[in-house]
Design a protein around this motif. Sequence first.
Motif, PDB file in Angstrom:
ATOM      1  N   ASP A   1       0.765  -1.197   0.109  1.00 32.09           N
ATOM      2  CA  ASP A   1       0.074  -0.066  -0.037  1.00 32.09           C
ATOM      3  C   ASP A   1       0.693   1.348  -0.138  1.00 32.09           C
ATOM      4  O   ASP A   1       0.832   2.253  -0.784  1.00 32.09           O
ATOM      5  CB  ASP A   1      -0.998   0.005   1.156  1.00 32.09           C
ATOM      6  CG  ASP A   1      -2.081  -0.820   1.146  1.00 32.09           C
ATOM      7  OD1 ASP A   1      -2.410  -1.472   0.053  1.00 32.09           O
ATOM      8  OD2 ASP A   1      -2.683  -1.254   2.203  1.00 32.09           O
ATOM      9  N   ALA A   2       2.067   1.371   0.994  1.00 34.54           N
ATOM     10  CA  ALA A   2       2.735   2.237   0.882  1.00 34.54           C
ATOM     11  C   ALA A   2       3.602   2.487  -0.574  1.00 34.54           C
ATOM     12  O   ALA A   2       3.573   3.608  -1.044  1.00 34.54           O
ATOM     13  CB  ALA A   2       3.838   2.233   1.934  1.00 34.54           C
ATOM     14  N   ALA A   3       3.828   1.670  -1.216  1.00 32.63           N
ATOM     15  CA  ALA A   3       4.582   1.728  -2.427  1.00 32.63           C
ATOM     16  C   ALA A   3       3.613   2.279  -3.521  1.00 32.63           C
ATOM     17  O   ALA A   3       3.987   3.316  -4.226  1.00 32.63           O
ATOM     18  CB  ALA A   3       4.781   0.435  -3.139  1.00 32.63           C
ATOM     19  N   GLN A   4       2.207   2.176  -3.558  1.00 31.75           N
ATOM     20  CA  GLN A   4       1.233   2.632  -4.349  1.00 31.75           C
ATOM     21  C   GLN A   4       1.088   4.270  -3.958  1.00 31.75           C
ATOM     22  O   GLN A   4       1.040   4.864  -4.872  1.00 31.75           O
ATOM     23  CB  GLN A   4      -0.221   1.964  -4.259  1.00 31.75           C
ATOM     24  CG  GLN A   4       0.061   0.290  -4.673  1.00 31.75           C
ATOM     25  CD  GLN A   4       0.103   0.355  -6.275  1.00 31.75           C
ATOM     26  OE1 GLN A   4      -0.418   1.393  -6.925  1.00 31.75           O
ATOM     27  NE2 GLN A   4       0.827  -0.427  -6.778  1.00 31.75           N
ATOM     28  N   LEU A   5       1.012   4.455  -2.716  1.00 29.02           N
ATOM     29  CA  LEU A   5       0.728   5.749  -2.302  1.00 29.02           C
ATOM     30  C   LEU A   5       1.874   6.703  -2.553  1.00 29.02           C
ATOM     31  O   LEU A   5       1.766   7.903  -3.086  1.00 29.02           O
ATOM     32  CB  LEU A   5       0.490   5.918  -0.660  1.00 29.02           C
ATOM     33  CG  LEU A   5      -0.765   5.163  -0.298  1.00 29.02           C
ATOM     34  CD1 LEU A   5      -0.772   5.189   1.171  1.00 29.02           C
ATOM     35  CD2 LEU A   5      -2.068   6.098  -0.931  1.00 29.02           C
ATOM     36  N   LEU A   6       3.125   5.952  -2.441  1.00 29.46           N
ATOM     37  CA  LEU A   6       4.190   6.865  -3.177  1.00 29.46           C
ATOM     38  C   LEU A   6       4.280   7.103  -4.294  1.00 29.46           C
ATOM     39  O   LEU A   6       4.654   8.389  -4.964  1.00 29.46           O
ATOM     40  CB  LEU A   6       5.520   5.878  -2.739  1.00 29.46           C
ATOM     41  CG  LEU A   6       6.859   6.402  -3.448  1.00 29.46           C
ATOM     42  CD1 LEU A   6       7.404   7.722  -2.576  1.00 29.46           C
ATOM     43  CD2 LEU A   6       7.955   5.163  -2.912  1.00 29.46           C
ATOM     44  N   GLU A   7       3.744   6.490  -5.264  1.00 35.64           N
ATOM     45  CA  GLU A   7       3.580   6.565  -6.660  1.00 35.64           C
ATOM     46  C   GLU A   7       2.736   7.770  -6.952  1.00 35.64           C
ATOM     47  O   GLU A   7       2.856   8.711  -7.787  1.00 35.64           O
ATOM     48  CB  GLU A   7       3.410   5.501  -7.374  1.00 35.64           C
ATOM     49  CG  GLU A   7       4.384   4.312  -7.609  1.00 35.64           C
ATOM     50  CD  GLU A   7       5.588   4.859  -8.501  1.00 35.64           C
ATOM     51  OE1 GLU A   7       5.401   5.716  -9.185  1.00 35.64           O
ATOM     52  OE2 GLU A   7       6.804   4.193  -8.552  1.00 35.64           O
ATOM     53  N   GLN A   8       1.660   7.780  -6.057  1.00 35.32           N
ATOM     54  CA  GLN A   8       0.618   8.580  -6.249  1.00 35.32           C
ATOM     55  C   GLN A   8       0.868   9.973  -5.754  1.00 35.32           C
ATOM     56  O   GLN A   8       0.582  10.908  -6.534  1.00 35.32           O
ATOM     57  CB  GLN A   8      -0.782   8.151  -5.461  1.00 35.32           C
ATOM     58  CG  GLN A   8      -2.086   8.973  -5.565  1.00 35.32           C
ATOM     59  CD  GLN A   8      -2.909   8.475  -4.816  1.00 35.32           C
ATOM     60  OE1 GLN A   8      -3.167   7.483  -4.252  1.00 35.32           O
ATOM     61  NE2 GLN A   8      -4.130   9.411  -4.721  1.00 35.32           N
ATOM     62  N   ALA A   9       1.809  10.124  -4.712  1.00 33.13           N
ATOM     63  CA  ALA A   9       2.307  11.301  -4.285  1.00 33.13           C
ATOM     64  C   ALA A   9       3.194  11.937  -5.248  1.00 33.13           C
ATOM     65  O   ALA A   9       3.380  13.051  -5.396  1.00 33.13           O
ATOM     66  CB  ALA A   9       3.087  11.193  -2.851  1.00 33.13           C
ATOM     67  N   ALA A  10       4.128  11.199  -5.912  1.00 32.22           N
ATOM     68  CA  ALA A  10       5.043  11.728  -6.668  1.00 32.22           C
ATOM     69  C   ALA A  10       4.457  12.302  -8.028  1.00 32.22           C
ATOM     70  O   ALA A  10       4.793  13.247  -8.447  1.00 32.22           O
ATOM     71  CB  ALA A  10       6.100  10.730  -7.134  1.00 32.22           C
TER      72      ALA A  10
END
Length: 299
Positions: A112-121
């Motif tokens: 989940d953190a990896a998905q949110l990271l891409e979204q934030a970028a």
Amino acid sequence: MIRVSNNFASSAAIANLRRISDQQAKLQQNIASGRRLLKPSDDPAATSRVLNHKMEQERVSNYRSAASMAQSVSESSLAALKQLQKISSRMGELSTLAAGAEPQSMTPYGADAAQLLEQAANVANTRFGPDFIFAGTAVDAQPFEATRNNDGSISGVTYMGNTSDSLVPIGDGRAISPSAGAATTNPAIATFINRIVTLRDAIKSGDASSVKALNAQMASDEDMFISAIGTVAAVQSRIESNQTQLEARANDLSGLIAKDTDADMATTMVQLTQSQTAYQAALSSTANIFKSSLLDYLR
């Protein structure tokens, strides 16, 4: 006894008819066009006022366009900040859940953190038209540059923009920045994204102590976004207030211009009637003059 020549009297009568006829033609033009100021010589003082008002009207129009653009930029900035705030809130929840889980149970949170990271970028590199909104004044280049691991995952981001705010003129001697503050918010976004990278890696490795430490920092990130959202909301309020003032001034200028250029139809109609009456009287008088002979002046 002073004698008046027949030629002089005839010429004067014809000149008077021509003058009244020209006056009628002008009044008829005023009525047909609805305007009293048809050329500068009609009223030089009014013409000067109208020119000054129109120059100010153009400035006001430019300021209104600039303010509208600034409003749109601030709305895009606000929407992006709200998305980042939601990501921050979700990351806080994940860090809390991961901190209370066994190392072997942390894996789903890492995904989940990896998905949110891409979204934030992606959100950090939001554009308004061709311009990046979180780049300071360096709007032509992507402000947050990501480096990636061999598996394609983000290993970190670097802020490539500057810390100068774009200023939009919204009035004489007044300018406003539609952003939340390039010197503070933009670098803080990079810090936030890199913190997600660290948290993702800590969750994946089952490092509970690091996850707990990062959990407290995530709360400060969310506070930062909430503060930035408040700043942009205040900017929007100021822009809206300024737009109201500009609209009122534009209406005032239109009224002032109309006062000098538009014809008073009731008054103009009365003047035309008076002119037509005068013309008929002058015409009758001129006809009598032409009937006169030299003997009439010698009697």
